[in-house]
Design an enzyme around this catalytic site. Structure first.
Site, PDB file in Angstrom:
ATOM      1  N   TYR A 121       1.008   1.977 -10.833  1.00  0.00           N
ATOM      2  CA  TYR A 121      -0.400   2.528 -11.465  1.00  0.00           C
ATOM      3  C   TYR A 121       0.048   3.209 -12.599  1.00  0.00           C
ATOM      4  O   TYR A 121      -0.601   3.621 -13.537  1.00  0.00           O
ATOM      5  CB  TYR A 121      -1.139   3.037 -10.732  1.00  0.00           C
TER       6      TYR A 121
ATOM      7  N   LYS B 288       9.073  -2.594   0.307  1.00  0.00           N
ATOM      8  CA  LYS B 288       9.121  -4.172  -0.057  1.00  0.00           C
ATOM      9  C   LYS B 288      10.639  -4.447  -0.286  1.00  0.00           C
ATOM     10  O   LYS B 288      10.932  -5.164  -1.437  1.00  0.00           O
ATOM     11  CB  LYS B 288       8.107  -4.743  -0.754  1.00  0.00           C
TER      12      LYS B 288
ATOM     13  N   ASP C 142       4.178  -6.045   4.203  1.00  0.00           N
ATOM     14  CA  ASP C 142       3.232  -7.279   4.651  1.00  0.00           C
ATOM     15  C   ASP C 142       3.267  -7.214   6.319  1.00  0.00           C
ATOM     16  O   ASP C 142       2.331  -7.320   6.968  1.00  0.00           O
ATOM     17  CB  ASP C 142       3.620  -8.487   4.314  1.00  0.00           C
TER      18      ASP C 142
ATOM     19  N   ASP D 260      -2.450   2.770  -1.132  1.00  0.00           N
ATOM     20  CA  ASP D 260      -3.743   2.539  -1.590  1.00  0.00           C
ATOM     21  C   ASP D 260      -4.455   1.427  -0.656  1.00  0.00           C
ATOM     22  O   ASP D 260      -5.382   1.684  -0.043  1.00  0.00           O
ATOM     23  CB  ASP D 260      -3.648   2.003  -3.136  1.00  0.00           C
TER      24      ASP D 260
ATOM     25  N   ASP E 130      -6.719   2.369   3.250  1.00  0.00           N
ATOM     26  CA  ASP E 130      -8.093   1.771   3.593  1.00  0.00           C
ATOM     27  C   ASP E 130      -8.083   0.747   4.710  1.00  0.00           C
ATOM     28  O   ASP E 130      -9.226   0.940   5.634  1.00  0.00           O
ATOM     29  CB  ASP E 130      -8.635   0.858   2.077  1.00  0.00           C
TER      30      ASP E 130
END
Ligand code: NAD
Length: 358
Positions: free
Chosen positions: A137, A192, A224, A248, A252
């Site tokens: 980001y 990852k 994943d 992020d 959620d």
């Protein structure tokens, strides 16, 4: 020593829910100095900026910030720098809030609110720790350009840079291990590393930091797989630490495991323990002013503030137990109401928590 709290109610339901949390904080009879200031759209209306200098100064001089929520559709046409949401970004930047803590707790009384089977989620209690100021980001270079080479040379291409420096990983890892020490002693680092160099460094550094915390059981999971395990067996997790992008998404996902957004607190901390505490939900303009908003996420955020910034863990637990008790008594705001329970408004829920404090 008196500790200072900046109370920034913001927009929409912000003032209604924050009022209840402040009542709870005052009822503890701690030496707290509580000062209020406008933020978000409310501050823009009053002072022409979502984060006026006086509000920022108050926040910087306080041990902790209790934040309601910002945003309303009526501000959507403002230029970006004047939008209410800029206030949160400005506070994060000015205070260096790099660690975002989002607990996802599913009280057994609310197990039906989850879209998962009660036997999979009832009693869920996990903490997602998301790095907040680095990663793809914020990494540069980034942009949209004409591809200078490769198969798509000459075509428009977008690109971003995933980037983490060792000190950034180290400091969030420390918070992860320390959070696990305060809970069930399990830390799962999500990355990852099978594909990304940034993740390989992340994993190496977390393993190195782990040497300082022999009492914490560290595991690693690819993002994943973590996304799958969160819906398959979420209670296997205690603390999850991860970068900005993965955090992020996973935070959620974890929030929705509980099914009740009005119940979820959050905290964003800097290196000196100063923090911003806010409910995970937004300003809910659709129900603002109606006196029906659920104040429990904000009250639980105040409890997190006592634990993580003000060093009053026993008082934090007192509030959390009081919230649990009102749920056991069957009190529910409209968002978590189900037949057979007792529907109450924002203020009555605040009253009940105060009474349950004992
Ligand atoms: P929202 O979280 O405000 O509301 C989503 C839904 O949940 C609405 O139906 C709302 O009524 C309900 N809800 C939320 N909190 C509740 C509570 N405490 N009690 C009962 N019901 C509750 O999300 P949205 O509608 O997408 O966004 C509304 C505004 O909030 C937007 O302007 C958005 O930018 C802003 N927002 C702010 C923050 C923040 O301040 N950190 C976070 C998310 C959204």
């Amino acid at each position: 020593m008196t500790q200072k709290i900046a109370v920034l109610p913001g927009d929409g339901i912000g003032s209604e829910i924050v009022e209840q949390a402040v009542r709870v904080l005052r009822a503890l009879n701690l030496p707290l100095e509580i000062n209020e200031a406008p933020v978000g759209g409310t501050a823009y209306d009053l002072h022409g900026h979502p984060l006026p200098p006086a509000t920022l100064k108050l926040a910087q001089e306080s041990n902790a910030i209790l934040f309601g929520a910002v945003g309303d559709w009526k501000y959507d046409k403002l230029p970006r720098e004047h939008r209410p949401e800029q206030a949160i970004l400005g506070l994060r930047k000015a205070l260096g809030l790099f660690a975002n803590l989002r607990p996802a707790i599913l009280y057994p009384e609310l197990a039906n609110a989850s879209s998962l089977k009660p036997e999979v989620v009832s009693g869920l209690d996990i903490l997602i720790l998301r790095e907040l100021t680095g990663d793809i980001y914020f990494g540069s270079p980034r942009g949209i350009r004409t591809a200078p080479d490769g198969e798509y040379k000459g075509a428009r291409e977008g690109f971003d840079t995933m980037r983490y420096a060792e000190p950034e990983i180290r400091r969030i890892a420390h918070i992860g291990f320390q959070s696990a020490q305060k809970r069930k002693g399990k830390l799962c680092s999500v990355d990852k590393a099978n594909v990304l160099e940034t993740s390989q460094l992340w994993r190496d550094v977390v393993i190195d930091v782990a040497k300082e915390y022999p009492d914490v059981a560290l595991s690693h999971m690819y993002v994943d797989n973590a996304a799958m395990q969160l819906v398959r067996a979420p209670r296997e997790f205690d603390v999850i630490v991860t970068g900005n992008l993965f955090g992020d998404i996973l935070s959620d996902e974890a929030a929705m495991l509980t099914g009740s957004i009005g119940m979820l607190p959050s905290a964003s901390l800097n290196a000196s323990g100063q923090g911003l505490y806010e409910p995970s939900h937004g300003s809910a303009p659709d129900i603002a002013g109606k006196g029906i908003a659920n104040p429990l996420a904000t009250i639980l955020s105040a409890a997190m503030m006592l634990r993580y910034s003000l060093n009053h863990p026993a008082q934090a637990e007192r509030i959390e137990k009081a919230v649990q008790k009102v749920l056991q008594l069957g009190l529910r705001t409209a968002d978590i109401y189900e037949e057979g329970t007792n529907k109450v408004g924002t203020a009555a829920m605040g009253d009940a928590v105060l009474k349950a404090l004992g």
